[in-house]
Every structure is written in C-alpha cells, then in structure tokens.
Design an enzyme around this catalytic site. Structure first.
Site, mmCIF file in Angstrom:
data_model
loop_
_atom_site.group_PDB
_atom_site.id
_atom_site.type_symbol
_atom_site.label_atom_id
_atom_site.label_comp_id
_atom_site.label_asym_id
_atom_site.label_seq_id
_atom_site.Cartn_x
_atom_site.Cartn_y
_atom_site.Cartn_z
ATOM 1 N N ASP A 14 0.614 -1.022 0.087
ATOM 2 C CA ASP A 14 -0.580 -0.256 0.367
ATOM 3 C C ASP A 14 1.025 1.042 0.323
ATOM 4 O O ASP A 14 1.722 1.478 0.480
ATOM 5 C CB ASP A 14 -0.905 -0.161 0.834
ATOM 6 C CG ASP A 14 -2.066 0.797 1.377
ATOM 7 O OD1 ASP A 14 -2.293 1.240 0.277
ATOM 8 O OD2 ASP A 14 -3.074 0.881 1.705
ATOM 9 N N GLY A 17 0.259 5.691 -4.285
ATOM 10 C CA GLY A 17 -0.368 7.064 -4.856
ATOM 11 C C GLY A 17 0.125 8.091 -3.834
ATOM 12 O O GLY A 17 0.774 8.821 -4.066
ATOM 13 N N TRP A 19 3.195 7.940 -1.921
ATOM 14 C CA TRP A 19 4.541 7.969 -2.050
ATOM 15 C C TRP A 19 4.212 9.332 -3.587
ATOM 16 O O TRP A 19 5.492 10.632 -3.272
ATOM 17 C CB TRP A 19 5.012 7.006 -2.765
ATOM 18 C CG TRP A 19 6.285 6.569 -2.953
ATOM 19 C CD1 TRP A 19 7.259 6.711 -1.929
ATOM 20 C CD2 TRP A 19 6.689 7.040 -4.287
ATOM 21 N NE1 TRP A 19 8.847 7.107 -2.329
ATOM 22 C CE2 TRP A 19 8.305 6.557 -3.891
ATOM 23 C CE3 TRP A 19 6.767 7.563 -4.986
ATOM 24 C CZ2 TRP A 19 9.640 7.228 -4.314
ATOM 25 C CZ3 TRP A 19 7.632 7.423 -6.362
ATOM 26 C CH2 TRP A 19 9.359 7.551 -6.054
ATOM 27 N N ARG A 27 -0.167 9.735 -9.502
ATOM 28 C CA ARG A 27 -0.074 8.358 -8.914
ATOM 29 C C ARG A 27 0.564 7.157 -9.971
ATOM 30 O O ARG A 27 1.332 6.440 -9.103
ATOM 31 C CB ARG A 27 -1.824 7.780 -8.306
ATOM 32 C CG ARG A 27 -2.420 8.945 -7.732
ATOM 33 C CD ARG A 27 -4.210 8.808 -7.703
ATOM 34 N NE ARG A 27 -3.825 6.600 -7.198
ATOM 35 C CZ ARG A 27 -3.700 6.274 -5.914
ATOM 36 N NH1 ARG A 27 -3.958 7.664 -4.681
ATOM 37 N NH2 ARG A 27 -4.209 5.463 -5.171
ATOM 38 N N HIS A 31 3.735 3.762 -8.996
ATOM 39 C CA HIS A 31 2.543 2.473 -9.002
ATOM 40 C C HIS A 31 4.036 1.958 -10.000
ATOM 41 O O HIS A 31 4.368 0.923 -9.829
ATOM 42 C CB HIS A 31 1.440 2.649 -9.765
ATOM 43 C CG HIS A 31 0.246 2.308 -8.996
ATOM 44 N ND1 HIS A 31 -0.143 1.912 -8.142
ATOM 45 C CD2 HIS A 31 -0.706 3.028 -9.560
ATOM 46 C CE1 HIS A 31 -1.026 2.099 -7.726
ATOM 47 N NE2 HIS A 31 -1.663 3.242 -8.162
ATOM 48 N N LEU A 125 11.996 -20.028 -5.070
ATOM 49 C CA LEU A 125 10.330 -19.108 -4.868
ATOM 50 C C LEU A 125 10.405 -19.486 -6.027
ATOM 51 O O LEU A 125 9.412 -18.536 -6.539
ATOM 52 C CB LEU A 125 11.199 -17.288 -4.684
ATOM 53 C CG LEU A 125 10.185 -16.472 -4.366
ATOM 54 C CD1 LEU A 125 10.092 -16.398 -2.326
ATOM 55 C CD2 LEU A 125 10.176 -14.865 -4.104
ATOM 56 N N GLU A 199 1.433 -14.175 11.456
ATOM 57 C CA GLU A 199 1.471 -12.562 12.666
ATOM 58 C C GLU A 199 1.943 -11.484 11.737
ATOM 59 O O GLU A 199 1.634 -11.732 10.282
ATOM 60 C CB GLU A 199 3.024 -13.329 12.618
ATOM 61 C CG GLU A 199 3.137 -13.919 13.952
ATOM 62 C CD GLU A 199 2.723 -14.255 14.760
ATOM 63 O OE1 GLU A 199 2.170 -13.190 15.237
ATOM 64 O OE2 GLU A 199 2.767 -15.411 15.848
HETATM 65 C C1 FPP Z 1 -2.114 -0.038 -3.505
HETATM 66 O O1 FPP Z 1 -1.452 1.548 -3.094
HETATM 67 C C2 FPP Z 1 -1.156 -0.530 -4.290
HETATM 68 C C3 FPP Z 1 -2.030 -1.095 -5.795
HETATM 69 C C4 FPP Z 1 -3.677 -0.748 -5.780
HETATM 70 C C5 FPP Z 1 -0.942 -1.603 -6.918
HETATM 71 C C6 FPP Z 1 -0.101 -2.817 -6.665
HETATM 72 C C7 FPP Z 1 0.129 -2.668 -7.548
HETATM 73 C C8 FPP Z 1 1.497 -2.927 -8.170
HETATM 74 C C9 FPP Z 1 2.563 -2.305 -7.446
HETATM 75 C C10 FPP Z 1 1.902 -3.813 -9.290
HETATM 76 C C11 FPP Z 1 1.991 -4.751 -9.533
HETATM 77 C C12 FPP Z 1 2.554 -5.549 -10.430
HETATM 78 C C13 FPP Z 1 2.698 -6.756 -11.540
HETATM 79 C C14 FPP Z 1 3.715 -7.743 -12.140
HETATM 80 C C15 FPP Z 1 1.552 -7.602 -11.180
HETATM 81 P P1 FPP Z 1 -2.515 2.500 -3.424
HETATM 82 O O2 FPP Z 1 -2.783 3.519 -4.506
HETATM 83 O O3 FPP Z 1 -3.633 1.856 -2.447
HETATM 84 O O4 FPP Z 1 -1.294 4.288 -3.054
HETATM 85 P P2 FPP Z 1 -2.931 5.333 -1.765
HETATM 86 O O5 FPP Z 1 -3.339 4.057 -0.589
HETATM 87 O O6 FPP Z 1 -1.552 5.756 -1.194
HETATM 88 O O7 FPP Z 1 -3.462 5.830 -3.111
#
Ligand code: FPP
Length: 244
Positions: A14, A17, A19, A27, A31, A125, A199
């Site tokens: 999480d 966005g 960041w 945003r 990602h 892994l 945990e």
């Molecule tokens: C949450 O941050 C993140 C996501 C909803 C997307 C996570 C996905 C990736 C990092 C890419 C995955 C890649 C592959 C190859 C499957 P947020 O946008 O909710 O952040 P915020 O809470 O600060 O708004």
C-alpha cells in the site's frame, strides 16, 4: 536474531499513490516505482531462501478506482510481467496468479498463463500475485467448486478443513508473516482463510520506499513473536494444518 523459520511472507503493498502525491507526481508514477520494489524484494526473498511470497496486486474492489487508473494498472501488470518474466525464470522463481482472473483481457490472460507455464517447474521462490482477488470471493468460489465436483459430493457428507483447502486458490503453507505498508492496519479481504494464524506486521513505510532493510525489520519483529496457534505451548516451527 533468533532463527525461527520463516517460510511464507505475504504483503499488502500500500502507499504507491501517496508516495507519488508527496512528490507532486501522478499516482501512476508511484505504481511504477512499486513494481521496482517488487523486483527488489523478490530478489532478497530468493537470497534468504524464503519459500513463498504472496503479493496483493489488485483487489476485487480496485475496479472502483477511476477508469484511467484501472487501465493504467492493467497495462502495468502486462508490461511488468513481460519485462521481468525471463529474469525471474533464470532465478528459478515459480510464478502463480490467484484471483478471479476471468475478468481480465485475453491479452493479459495470455501473458499470465505464459509466465505460469514458463516457470511452472522452477523449484526456487514461489511468487504468488493476487489479482482481482478477494478473500470472500476465494471462499465462495471454493464452496461452489466443491459443490460442482461430483467426485467430492458423491463421496462426502461432511466437509473438513483439509478437504476445503484443496478448492481454495492457494493451497499449502499459510503465510507466517503478513506485512502491510503505508500505515493502515487491516486485512482488506486478503487471503482471509490463509491468514488465520499469520503474524501481522504494519509499517508506515510507503511501498515504493520499502526495501531490504525494512524487510529485515519486519522479519526481526516476527522472530520475537511467540506463535501458539491457539494452544498454550509456543511453537518455533511451521504448522501447516491448524484445523482438521
Ligand atoms: C496500493 O497503493 C497499490 C496498488 C493498488 C497496486 C499495486 C500494484 C503494483 C505495485 C504493481 C504490481 C505488478 C505486477 C507485476 C502484478 P495505493 O494506490 O492504494 O496507494 P495509496 O493508498 O497511497 O493511494
């Protein structure tokens, strides 16, 4: 650091966005950086001989984001899998996708199945991506699959937990440690069954900033926990099945 075995780590990634917003960037930029963090953490987990890493990439609820962000994420998944799959294969990583994948485009589905097929026999892994995933969906889906399995229904009158698990999208050892970045302290419908005795570790660190050092801090916290799995005795080893 004690040497309590840690075999399976799950992560709710999480804060992408936030960041980006902190840097006055869109945003989407967060990602993209989040993908780089995945790449780094996968390498560290491989080196540390962690058996399994399960990442929550896209929840069933993420469809409710603005259309342009959803489209951006779907394209990012496709591009990132294509970009990293050969390296992951070389590093003996086995990739698996869990979730209601049917909703994705045929192009993304093809990329997903190619990555799974290429890496299926790898012994390093196990890297699981939960996409269009919800823990409640997983449980309901398992129940429906069970009811549709004539072999099961004709032979059994009662369902045991061990039988039930076979119908979930991810079987085997449950996560020992769940890490959630960016400050929220909830499960958000991520692997509800599998996290029964996991945990939990929450950090304010935003996912793009998460790194090897942050992972070590999380693992250190885990090492200090006493795992009882509902009993009075502490357990220093992995218990695969908690319920019969
Ligand atoms: C949450 O941050 C993140 C996501 C909803 C997307 C996570 C996905 C990736 C990092 C890419 C995955 C890649 C592959 C190859 C499957 P947020 O946008 O909710 O952040 P915020 O809470 O600060 O708004």
């Amino acid at each position: 650091m004690s040497n309590k075995i840690i075999s399976h780590i799950s992560v709710i990634m999480d804060g992408n966005g936030r960041w980006a917003t902190q840097r006055n960037m869109p945003r989407a930029y967060g990602h993209k950086e989040g993908v780089k963090t995945i790449n780094k953490i996968v390498s560290v987990c491989s080196l540390r001989q962690i058996s399994q890493l399960s990442l929550f990439a896209f929840s069933s609820e993420n469809w409710n984001r603005p259309e342009y962000e959803v489209q951006f994420l779907l394209k990012l998944f496709e591009d990132s899998i294509t970009k990293y799959v050969d390296d992951l294969h070389l590093n003996n990583v086995r990739i698996k996708f869990i979730g209601n994948l049917k909703s994705f485009s045929s192009k993304l589905l093809k990329t997903i199945s190619q990555a799974e097929n290429l890496t299926r026999d790898n012994t390093g892994l196990k890297l699981n991506f939960a996409m269009n995933y919800g823990g409640q969906w997983d449980i309901i889906n398992a129940v429906n699959s069970m009811l549709n399995d004539i072999n099961f229904v004709s032979k059994n009158k009662k369902i045991s937990a061990v039988d039930f698990e076979k119908y979930l999208s991810l079987q085997g050892a449950s996560p020992d440690l769940l890490i959630r970045t960016a400050g929220e302290q909830r499960l958000s419908n991520f692997m509800l069954w599998q996290h029964a005795y996991t945990e939990l570790y929450f950090t304010d660190c935003l996912w793009p900033d998460f790194n090897e050092k942050e992972l070590d801090v999380a693992i250190e916290h885990y090492q200090k926990r006493t795992r009882r799995f509902g009993s009075l005795k502490s357990s220093n080893h992995i218990v695969k099945k908690y319920v019969k």
